[in-house]
Write a protein that holds these residues in place. Structure first.
Motif, PDB file in Angstrom:
ATOM      1  N   ARG A 654       0.835  -1.206   0.000  1.00  0.00           N
ATOM      2  CA  ARG A 654       0.000   0.000   0.000  1.00  0.00           C
ATOM      3  C   ARG A 654       0.870   1.256   0.000  1.00  0.00           C
ATOM      4  NH1 ARG A 654      -2.801  -1.008   4.472  1.00  0.00           N
ATOM      5  NH2 ARG A 654      -4.206  -2.419   3.354  1.00  0.00           N
ATOM      6  N   ALA A 655       1.964   1.243   0.802  1.00  0.00           N
ATOM      7  CA  ALA A 655       2.864   2.398   0.857  1.00  0.00           C
ATOM      8  C   ALA A 655       3.612   2.579  -0.462  1.00  0.00           C
ATOM      9  CB  ALA A 655       3.851   2.223   2.007  1.00  0.00           C
ATOM     10  N   ILE A 656       4.031   1.479  -1.101  1.00  0.00           N
ATOM     11  CA  ILE A 656       4.753   1.579  -2.378  1.00  0.00           C
ATOM     12  C   ILE A 656       3.844   2.131  -3.458  1.00  0.00           C
ATOM     13  CG2 ILE A 656       5.838   0.202  -4.198  1.00  0.00           C
ATOM     14  CD1 ILE A 656       6.911  -1.644  -2.019  1.00  0.00           C
ATOM     15  N   ARG A 657       2.623   1.613  -3.566  1.00  0.00           N
ATOM     16  CA  ARG A 657       1.713   2.017  -4.630  1.00  0.00           C
ATOM     17  C   ARG A 657       1.228   3.449  -4.476  1.00  0.00           C
ATOM     18  NH1 ARG A 657      -1.431  -3.784  -4.489  1.00  0.00           N
ATOM     19  NH2 ARG A 657      -0.007  -4.888  -5.918  1.00  0.00           N
ATOM     20  N   ALA A 658       1.367   3.999  -3.280  1.00  0.00           N
ATOM     21  CA  ALA A 658       0.983   5.392  -3.093  1.00  0.00           C
ATOM     22  C   ALA A 658       1.933   6.341  -3.816  1.00  0.00           C
ATOM     23  CB  ALA A 658       0.939   5.730  -1.602  1.00  0.00           C
ATOM     24  N   GLN A 659       3.166   5.871  -4.134  1.00  0.00           N
ATOM     25  CA  GLN A 659       4.152   6.759  -4.753  1.00  0.00           C
ATOM     26  C   GLN A 659       4.720   6.212  -6.067  1.00  0.00           C
ATOM     27  OE1 GLN A 659       7.226   7.724  -1.931  1.00  0.00           O
ATOM     28  NE2 GLN A 659       5.773   8.168  -0.269  1.00  0.00           N
ATOM     29  N   HIS A 660       4.693   4.896  -6.269  1.00  0.00           N
ATOM     30  CA  HIS A 660       5.355   4.305  -7.439  1.00  0.00           C
ATOM     31  C   HIS A 660       4.441   3.294  -8.107  1.00  0.00           C
ATOM     32  CE1 HIS A 660       8.884   6.091  -5.596  1.00  0.00           C
ATOM     33  NE2 HIS A 660       8.670   5.363  -4.494  1.00  0.00           N
ATOM     34  N   GLU A 661       4.698   3.025  -9.366  1.00  0.00           N
ATOM     35  CA  GLU A 661       3.986   1.999 -10.107  1.00  0.00           C
ATOM     36  C   GLU A 661       4.904   0.787 -10.242  1.00  0.00           C
ATOM     37  OE1 GLU A 661       2.465   3.376 -13.791  1.00  0.00           O
ATOM     38  OE2 GLU A 661       1.365   5.042 -12.915  1.00  0.00           O
ATOM     39  N   VAL A 662       5.104   0.082  -9.167  1.00  0.00           N
ATOM     40  CA  VAL A 662       5.976  -1.085  -9.144  1.00  0.00           C
ATOM     41  C   VAL A 662       5.108  -2.310  -8.870  1.00  0.00           C
ATOM     42  CG1 VAL A 662       7.948  -2.190  -8.032  1.00  0.00           C
ATOM     43  CG2 VAL A 662       7.889   0.296  -8.308  1.00  0.00           C
ATOM     44  N   PRO A 663       5.177  -3.348  -9.720  1.00  0.00           N
ATOM     45  CA  PRO A 663       4.395  -4.562  -9.463  1.00  0.00           C
ATOM     46  C   PRO A 663       4.885  -5.258  -8.195  1.00  0.00           C
ATOM     47  CG  PRO A 663       5.877  -4.890 -11.319  1.00  0.00           C
ATOM     48  CD  PRO A 663       5.945  -3.428 -10.985  1.00  0.00           C
ATOM     49  N   VAL A 664       3.911  -5.897  -7.497  1.00  0.00           N
ATOM     50  CA  VAL A 664       4.214  -6.566  -6.224  1.00  0.00           C
ATOM     51  C   VAL A 664       3.711  -8.003  -6.294  1.00  0.00           C
ATOM     52  CG1 VAL A 664       3.868  -6.571  -3.725  1.00  0.00           C
ATOM     53  CG2 VAL A 664       4.043  -4.394  -4.965  1.00  0.00           C
ATOM     54  N   ILE A 665       4.567  -8.932  -5.884  1.00  0.00           N
ATOM     55  CA  ILE A 665       4.197 -10.342  -5.743  1.00  0.00           C
ATOM     56  C   ILE A 665       4.280 -10.686  -4.254  1.00  0.00           C
ATOM     57  CG2 ILE A 665       4.780 -12.721  -6.333  1.00  0.00           C
ATOM     58  CD1 ILE A 665       6.071 -11.684  -8.883  1.00  0.00           C
ATOM     59  N   PHE A 666       3.228 -11.372  -3.768  1.00  0.00           N
ATOM     60  CA  PHE A 666       3.181 -11.747  -2.349  1.00  0.00           C
ATOM     61  C   PHE A 666       3.548 -13.212  -2.200  1.00  0.00           C
ATOM     62  CE2 PHE A 666       0.359  -8.141  -2.749  1.00  0.00           C
ATOM     63  CZ  PHE A 666       0.674  -7.361  -1.647  1.00  0.00           C
ATOM     64  N   MET A 667       4.262 -13.528  -1.117  1.00  0.00           N
ATOM     65  CA  MET A 667       4.583 -14.906  -0.739  1.00  0.00           C
ATOM     66  C   MET A 667       3.943 -15.181   0.621  1.00  0.00           C
ATOM     67  SD  MET A 667       8.674 -15.024  -1.633  1.00  0.00           S
ATOM     68  CE  MET A 667       9.025 -13.695  -0.489  1.00  0.00           C
TER      69      MET A 667
END
Length: 710
Positions: A654-667
C-alpha cells in the motif's frame, strides 16, 4: 334473567304463580290483624319476587291475578261489590308495581347474585325495603280511600304491612338469588338443621307436638343457632327453609296462645313474630353472603395461584429450555473455541513448516538445476522434492483445518461434482461395498471446487473405512429451506441451503468418541491408516465456506455426515483474479525481496540470481521502505512476504503504490488478510523454483516505464 322461550311453559308459570300467590295469601290471612288484610311474614311477596328473579318481569300477570284473587277473598267487606273489586285490583296493582320495582333495583344495584357478598346483600335489603314501602303505601291508600281503616291506625297498619312483606321477601326470594361461586352440597347438615329447629321450637313454643305446653319465657332467640348454622354452612336456600319452618311453628303456637308470644294481643304478636323472623333471616343471609364472599375470594386466590403456578411452570419450562439451549450453545462455543485454538496452532505450524519446505524444495531444485551436480545427488534431490510435495499436501490439510487455506470460490453444482467424483471413488472401494451417489437438480453452492472435491473424498473414504465386510455408502445432495428454529439448532441463518449427506451402514461411532471426531490428529484408525486430519479438514473447509457439518451415529447401524452449504443461485460467480499477462523475459531486471525468514530469503535470492536478476533484500517492510527512500537504486519488481514483524507485506504494498507503479508479488504460507489479496498475485509456500521464476517473468512489465526509484 331467564325467560321462558315458548308460550305454553310461560302460561303454566303464570297460572302456577297466581295459584301459589292466592293459596299462600289465604293461609297467611288466617293470622291477620284487623282490619283483616294485614298479616305477618307475607310469603306471597317472597314467592313472587323469587319468580321475577327466576323468570323475569314477563311473569307479572301471574302476580297481579294471584294478588287480586287473594284480596277479593279476604277484603274486609261482605259480598262481591264494586268497592271490593276495585280495592282488590288497586292493591294487586300496587303489589305488582312494588315487586317489579324491587326486582329492577336488585338487578341494578346488587345484581341477581345478590348473596355473593355482604355488601350486595345489604343492597338487596335496601331494594326490598323500597319495594315493600311501595306495596304498603298502595295498600294503605287503597284501604283508607275505601273507608276500611281509620286514620289513627294508619302508622301501625303501614308498618305491619311493610315489615310482613319485607320478611316475606327475605324468607323466600333468596332461593332464586345467586351466591357467586357454587357452594358444596351438605345433605346431612340439612337434616341436622331441620332437626335442630324442630326440637328447639318444640321446647320453646310447645307446638306442634301434644303434651308439651311450651314456655312463656322470652326464649325465642334460641332458634338463632339453627339460622347461624344454615347461613354459615348451607347458604341462602337453607336460611329460607329454616325461616319458613320457624314461621310455621311459631305462628301455629302463637295462634294457639302458647309459647312466648301466645299471651300478647294479635297485632303485637304479629310484630314480634315479624321481628324475630327478620333477625333470623337477616342473620342467616348475612352469614351466607359472608361465606359466599370468602368462598369467592378463596376461588379467586386458587385461580390466581393456579395461574401463577401455570405461569411459573411455563417460565420454568422456558428457563429449562433456555438453560438447555445455553448449555448447548456453550458446548458449541467451547467446541468452536477448541477448534479455533487448534486451527491457530495448526496454522502457525503450517506457516513455519511452509517456510522450511520452501527452503528445502528450493535448495533441492537448485541442486537439480546445477549441471555439475552428479546423478546420484540429483536423484537424492528429486527424492527430497517428492517428500516436500507430500509435506506440502500435509500443510494444506493443516491450513484447511485452520480455515486459512487460500481459496478461489465460485458457483459449483454439487450434482456435477458428485458425478465427476464417481469415476474417482469407485476404484477406491472394494467390491463388497456399494457406492451410491445421487443429487437433486439445482444444488449450486459457492465454494472452491477443489475443496468440495476434498470434502467428498474425505467423507466417502471415511464411510468406506467404517464398513467391515459388505455394506453401502450413499452420497446424496438436495436443497433445503431452513426456518428460524431449524437454523438456530444448526447454528446457521434461515434461508436456502444445500445438504450433502454421506451415509454408511458401518459399525457406527461410540457416544464417547462422537464429540472428538472433528479434532485435528484424533483418529480411531489403526497406525498407518490415517493422520487424523480428514474430518477436521472437512470441518475447516465447511466453516470457511460459511456452512457447517453435523454427524449422527448409532453403534451397529452406521453413521450419517450432513454437510450444510449456503445455496448460491446460478450466475452468482465469484470474481476471480485477472488472467495472467504474457510472460516477458527480462533477466536483467532488479527485484527487491522482502522476507523475514533468512533461509527462505537466501533460497529466493539464489534462485533469482542464477537466472540473471539483480536482487536486493530486506528483512521487513520498514527496511524495504528505507531502501527505496535512499533513491540510489531503481526496482522493477517487489517480492514480499505477507506476515512480517514491524510492517507486513500488505501495508508495504500500500505504501509503495501510493508513490510508485511497481508490481508486487506476495509470498505466504498462510495469511489472515486473504480478502485483501483476492486480486493480487500470491505465491503459496512452498513453491517450486520454476513457478517462482514464471510468476516473476509474468509480473515484469514488457517495456521499461515509470520505474520506482528510491
Amino acid at each position: 334473567m331467564v325467560a321462558a322461550p315458548h308460550p305454553s311453559p310461560r302460561l303454566v308459570v303464570l297460572v302456577g304463580l297466581a295459584a301459589a300467590y292466592a293459596i299462600t295469601g289465604m293461609l297467611g290471612m288466617q293470622v291477620a290483624s284487623p282490619p283483616g288484610n294485614v298479616t305477618s311474614v307475607w310469603l306471597p311477596a317472597g314467592l313472587s319476587l323469587a319468580a321475577l328473579v327466576r323468570w323475569g318481569p314477563r311473569v307479572w300477570p301471574g302476580i297481579t291475578v294471584g294478588s287480586f284473587i287473594c284480596n277479593v277473598l279476604v277484603f274486609p267487606e261482605d259480598g262481591l261489590s264494586v268497592t271490593k273489586l276495585a280495592g282488590s285490583l288497586l292493591i294487586a296493582i300496587g303489589s305488582t308495581v312494588g315487586l317489579l320495582t324491587t326486582r329492577w333495583l336488585i338487578e341494578r344495584t346488587s345484581g341477581l347474585d345478590a348473596l355473593a357478598s355482604p355488601g350486595q346483600m345489604l343492597r338487596f335489603l335496601g331494594s326490598a325495603a323500597v319495594g315493600c314501602a311501595i306495596n304498603a303505601t298502595g295498600g294503605l291508600l287503597t284501604t283508607i280511600s275505601l273507608s276500611a281503616l281509620p286514620i289513627s291506625a294508619a302508622p301501625n297498619f303501614w308498618f305491619t304491612w311493610w315489615l310482613g312483606d319485607g320478611v316475606g321477601m327475605l324468607a323466600l326470594a333468596p332461593i332464586a338469588l345467586g351466591e357467586g361461586t357454587p357452594r358444596p352440597r351438605r345433605p346431612w347438615e340439612w337434616v341436622g338443621v331441620l332437626g335442630l329447629l324442630l326440637v328447639s321450637n318444640q321446647l320453646v313454643f310447645g307446638r306442634p307436638l301434644e303434651g308439651l305446653g311450651g314456655t312463656s319465657y322470652p326464649l325465642a332467640w334460641t332458634v338463632l343457632p339453627a339460622a347461624v348454622w344454615a347461613g354459615a354452612r348451607l347458604g341462602g336456600a337453607a336460611v329460607c327453609a329454616a325461616t319458613v319452618l320457624i314461621h310455621a311453628l311459631v305462628t301455629w303456637a302463637t295462634v294457639s296462645q302458647t309459647g312466648p308470644f301466645g299471651h300478647y294481643p294479635a297485632s303485637a304478636a304479629l310484630l314480634m313474630i315479624d321481628g324475630l323472623l327478620a333477625v333470623v333471616v337477616i342473620t342467616g343471609l348475612f352469614l351466607a353472603s359472608a361465606a359466599a364472599q370468602v368462598r369467592a375470594q378463596k376461588a379467586l386466590l386458587e385461580t390466581r395461584v393456579h395461574e401463577r403456578t401455570r405461569d411459573l411452570e411455563a417460565a420454568n419450562r422456558a428457563l429449562l429450555g433456555e438453560t438447555e439451549e445455553r448449555v448447548r450453545l456453550a458446548g458449541r462455543l467451547v467446541e468452536v473455541q477448541k477448534q479455533e485454538a487448534l486451527g491457530r496452532l495448526a496454522g502457525g505450524v503450517a506457516h513455519d513448516f511452509n517456510n522450511l519446505l520452501t527452503v528445502v524444495s528450493g535448495e533441492a531444485e537448485l541442486i537439480c538445476r546445477d549441471p555439475t551436480t552428479p546423478l546420484r545427488a540429483q536423484d537424492s534431490a528429486n527424492a527430497i522434492l517428492a517428500a516436500t510435495q507430500r509435506a506440502a499436501e500435509l500443510t494444506r490439510q493443516l491450513l484447511a483445518v485452520a480455515r486459512r487455506q487460500p481459496s478461489a470460490p465460485r458457483a459449483v453444482d454439487v450434482g456435477e461434482v458428485l458425478h465427476a467424483n464417481r469415476r474417482l471413488l469407485r476404484p477406491l472401494f472394494p467390491e463388497s461395498v456399494t457406492l451410491d451417489l445421487d443429487c437433486a437438480m439445482d444444488c449450486t453452492v459457492s465454494i472452491d471446487p477443489t475443496q468440495l472435491d476434498q470434502i467428498i473424498l474425505n467423507l466417502a473414504l471415511n464411510a468406506r473405512d467404517a464398513i467391515v465386510g459388505a455394506g453401502t455408502v450413499r452420497v446424496t445432495g438436495a436443497r433445503r429451506t431452513l426456518d428460524a428454529a431449524q437454523a438456530q439448532a444448526l447454528g446457521l441463518t434461515p434461508g436456502e441451503w444445500v445438504l450433502v449427506e454421506v451415509t454408511d451402514t458401518g459399525e457406527g461411532i461410540p457416544a464417547e468418541v462422537l464429540p472428538r471426531i472433528f479434532e485435528p490428529f484424533f483418529t480411531t484408525k489403526a497406525d498407518g491408516r490415517g493422520t487424523g486430519l480428514g474430518l477436521s479438514t472437512v470441518w475447516g473447509i465447511a466453516s470457511q465456506a460459511r456452512g457447517t457439518v453435523r454427524v449422527t451415529s448409532t453403534v451397529g447401524k452406521g453413521s450419517t455426515f450432513s454437510l450444510w452449504l449456503p445455496f448460491s443461485p446460478r450466475g452468482a460467480e465469484v470474481a476471480s483474479a485477472p488472467a495472467p499477462a504474457a510472460i516477458n523475459a527480462r533477466p536483467s531486471a532488479t527485484v527487491l525481496v522482502v522476507e523475514d525468514e533468512p533461509l527462505v530469503r537466501r533460497t529466493v535470492v539464489l534462485t533469482l540470481e542464477r537466472e540473471g536478476y539483480r536482487v536486493l533484500t530486506a528483512s521487513d517492510g520498514e527496511e524495504a521502505l528505507a531502501i527505496m527512500r535512499r533513491g540510489d537504486v531503481t526496482f522493477d519488481l517487489v517480492l514480499t512476504d505477507v506476515v512480517m514483524p514491524r510492517l507486513g507485506g500488505v501495508e508495504l504494498a500500500r505504501a509503495i503504490r501510493a508513490q510508485h507503479e511497481v508490481p508486487v508479488i506476495f509470498m505466504s504460507g498462510f495469511h489472515e488478510q486473504q480478502a485483501e489479496l483476492t486480486h493480487e498475485t500470491v505465491l503459496g509456500k512452498p513453491f517450486a523454483a520454476g513457478h517462482l521464476l514464471a510468476v516473476v517473468r509474468m509480473k515484469l512489465p514488457s517495456p521499461p516505464r515509470g520505474r520506482g526509484s528510491g
